[in-house]
Design an enzyme around this catalytic site. Structure first.
Site, short mmCIF file in Angstrom:
data_model
loop_
_atom_site.label_atom_id
_atom_site.label_comp_id
_atom_site.label_asym_id
_atom_site.label_seq_id
_atom_site.Cartn_x
_atom_site.Cartn_y
_atom_site.Cartn_z
N ALA A 1 3.27 -12.26 4.20
CA ALA A 1 4.60 -11.71 4.44
C ALA A 1 5.60 -12.77 4.88
CB ALA A 1 4.51 -10.60 5.49
N GLN B 1 -0.67 -11.72 -0.73
CA GLN B 1 -0.95 -10.43 -0.09
C GLN B 1 0.28 -9.54 -0.15
OE1 GLN B 1 -3.15 -11.06 3.86
NE2 GLN B 1 -2.04 -12.96 3.56
N ASP C 1 5.86 -7.23 -2.72
CA ASP C 1 7.29 -7.15 -3.00
C ASP C 1 7.69 -7.63 -4.39
OD1 ASP C 1 7.19 -9.99 -2.75
OD2 ASP C 1 7.66 -9.86 -0.61
N HIS D 1 -2.94 -7.18 -3.01
CA HIS D 1 -2.66 -5.86 -2.44
C HIS D 1 -1.79 -5.01 -3.36
CE1 HIS D 1 -3.58 -7.56 1.84
NE2 HIS D 1 -4.63 -7.47 1.08
N CYS E 1 -1.04 6.60 -11.51
CA CYS E 1 -1.82 7.81 -11.31
C CYS E 1 -3.21 7.42 -10.84
CB CYS E 1 -1.89 8.62 -12.60
SG CYS E 1 -3.01 10.04 -12.46
N CYS F 1 1.25 13.35 -11.78
CA CYS F 1 1.26 12.55 -13.02
C CYS F 1 1.80 13.37 -14.18
CB CYS F 1 -0.15 12.08 -13.31
SG CYS F 1 -0.31 11.19 -14.87
N SER G 1 1.02 -16.62 6.40
CA SER G 1 0.08 -15.53 6.66
C SER G 1 -0.57 -15.73 8.02
CB SER G 1 -1.00 -15.47 5.58
OG SER G 1 -1.97 -14.49 5.93
N SER G 2 -0.74 -14.63 8.74
CA SER G 2 -1.39 -14.72 10.04
C SER G 2 -2.91 -14.84 9.89
CB SER G 2 -1.04 -13.49 10.89
OG SER G 2 -1.36 -12.31 10.17
N ASP H 1 9.63 -23.30 9.51
CA ASP H 1 10.14 -22.30 8.58
C ASP H 1 9.80 -22.72 7.15
OD1 ASP H 1 11.59 -20.16 7.50
OD2 ASP H 1 13.35 -21.43 7.26
P1 NAD Z 1 1.72 -11.00 8.85
O1 NAD Z 1 3.00 -10.29 9.13
O2 NAD Z 1 0.50 -10.59 9.54
O3 NAD Z 1 1.92 -12.55 9.11
C1 NAD Z 1 3.03 -13.20 8.60
C2 NAD Z 1 3.04 -14.59 9.23
O4 NAD Z 1 4.13 -15.30 8.69
C3 NAD Z 1 3.22 -14.56 10.74
O5 NAD Z 1 2.18 -15.29 11.36
C4 NAD Z 1 4.59 -15.24 10.96
O6 NAD Z 1 4.57 -16.12 12.08
C5 NAD Z 1 4.77 -16.04 9.70
N1 NAD Z 1 6.16 -16.20 9.30
C6 NAD Z 1 7.12 -15.24 9.22
N2 NAD Z 1 8.25 -15.76 8.71
C7 NAD Z 1 8.01 -17.07 8.47
C8 NAD Z 1 8.79 -18.15 7.96
N3 NAD Z 1 10.06 -17.96 7.56
N4 NAD Z 1 8.22 -19.38 7.86
C9 NAD Z 1 6.93 -19.58 8.24
N5 NAD Z 1 6.14 -18.59 8.73
C10 NAD Z 1 6.68 -17.36 8.85
O7 NAD Z 1 1.57 -10.96 7.27
P2 NAD Z 1 0.33 -11.07 6.35
O8 NAD Z 1 -0.68 -12.03 6.90
O9 NAD Z 1 0.87 -11.30 5.03
O10 NAD Z 1 -0.32 -9.61 6.43
C11 NAD Z 1 0.51 -8.48 6.49
C12 NAD Z 1 0.08 -7.38 5.53
O11 NAD Z 1 1.18 -6.46 5.33
C13 NAD Z 1 -0.24 -7.92 4.18
O12 NAD Z 1 -1.44 -7.35 3.82
C14 NAD Z 1 0.88 -7.48 3.24
O13 NAD Z 1 0.34 -6.82 2.12
C15 NAD Z 1 1.67 -6.44 4.02
N6 NAD Z 1 3.13 -6.77 4.02
C16 NAD Z 1 3.76 -7.15 2.87
C17 NAD Z 1 5.09 -7.51 2.89
C18 NAD Z 1 5.77 -7.95 1.61
O14 NAD Z 1 5.32 -7.58 0.53
N7 NAD Z 1 6.84 -8.76 1.70
C19 NAD Z 1 5.81 -7.48 4.09
C20 NAD Z 1 5.13 -7.06 5.25
C21 NAD Z 1 3.78 -6.72 5.20
ZN ZN Z 2 -2.63 10.84 -14.64
#
Ligand code: NAD
Ligand code: ZN
Length: 252
Positions: free
Chosen positions: A27, A104, A107, A124, A132, A157, A198-199, A240
């Site tokens: 994310a 993951q 979007d 994901h 469906c 569906c 990612s965390s 960042d």
């Molecule tokens: P998470 O929210 O657990 O971790 C995101 C990490 O990114 C955090 O540790 C944060 O410190 C870091 N971060 C945020 N902005 C940053 C930046 N600008 N620069 C550097 N680091 C930055 O996200 P995850 O590990 O991806 O897991 C969350 C789950 O939720 C995933 O499974 C995902 O599918 C879902 N999710 C998806 C979206 C999306 O599609 N954009 C958004 C939120 C959650």
């Molecule tokens: Zn169907």
């Protein structure tokens, strides 16, 4: 300062040598596009407990609630565009340095930034359309929303009258087998594994970097906050992502 400069130089050198890198995003790569991550306070994903797959399948009320939330999130993030970090990843793919983008995120911003489908692994799923659960038929969200708002019933569906769900993987739902296999294969062939925003707390996010490093990849973790795998990484970059990757985005 000097330590940072040394790390940035090391990062540049690793990218310069890479021929089969994996970019593994969470994310954090999309916060620069205005989509909140999982943990940010008041984030759209944290206001409510997530609806798990069993609840969705067994309860019409839960399905209604899931669709209501889905459309609320879509309205709040409509118009989100790939940022410089997505563009940099797409360019590294084009240059033949990154062989696979494993995300993951749901979007669709890696696809929107130009990563070809055969290089992109969405672990994901994808929240930009629905499928469906019974027959697999694909549905446009606009069509579903019209029907949902007109009737108040969770969508069915148009082909088989089965249950329609956003094409994302919910908690409790099986991970897509083919995507997982492609992700592990790419990790094991990688010369460089880049964790981008990612965390690393959920499975399989936590295991892919380990699999890559065991198979010989250099491991780089670029994340604003510390992760549990930092001590295992060859290089940790704490800043960042947009700033880190902008030099590779090919923007003027
Ligand atoms: P998470 O929210 O657990 O971790 C995101 C990490 O990114 C955090 O540790 C944060 O410190 C870091 N971060 C945020 N902005 C940053 C930046 N600008 N620069 C550097 N680091 C930055 O996200 P995850 O590990 O991806 O897991 C969350 C789950 O939720 C995933 O499974 C995902 O599918 C879902 N999710 C998806 C979206 C999306 O599609 N954009 C958004 C939120 C959650
Ligand atoms: Zn169907």
């Amino acid at each position: 300062e000097q330590d940072d400069d040394r790390k940035i130089a090391a990062f540049r050198a690793l990218l310069g040598d890479a021929r089969s890198a994996v970019a593994f995003s969470g994310a954090g790569i999309s916060t620069g596009s205005g989509i909140p991550d999982f943990r940010s306070p008041g984030g759209l994903w944290t206001e409510n407990r997530p609806i798990d797959f069993d609840a969705f399948v067994s309860s019409p009320d839960m399905r209604r609630e899931a669709w209501r939330r889905k459309f609320t999130i879509d309205d709040a993030t409509r118009g989100a565009r790939p940022n410089a970090a997505h563009l940099a990843v797409a360019r590294l793919v084009e240059q033949g340095r990154v062989a696979a983008v494993v995300t993951q995120n749901i979007d669709g911003l890696h696809a929107a930034s130009g990563v070809p489908a055969d290089r992109l692994i969405e672990l994901h799923g994808n929240g930009t359309y629905a499928t469906c659960l019974d027959c697999g038929l694909r549905h446009q969200l606009d069509d579903i929303r019209l029907a949902f708002e007109a009737t108040g019933d969770p969508p069915a569906c148009r082909g088989c009258n089965g249950m329609v769900k956003s094409a994302t993987i919910s908690f409790g739902q099986a991970m897509p087998v083919e995507a997982m296999e492609r992700a592990y294969a790419a990790a094991e062939e990688a010369d460089l594994f880049l964790v981008l925003g990612s965390s690393l707390v959920v499975y399989p996010a936590a295991t892919l970097p380990v699999a890559a490093k065991r198979a010989g990849a250099q491991l780089v973790i670029a994340n604003r906050e510390p992760t549990d795998l930092d001590t295992y990484a060859d290089l940790v970059l704490r800043g960042d992502l947009v700033e880190l990757l902008r030099p590779y985005a090919g923007l003027a």
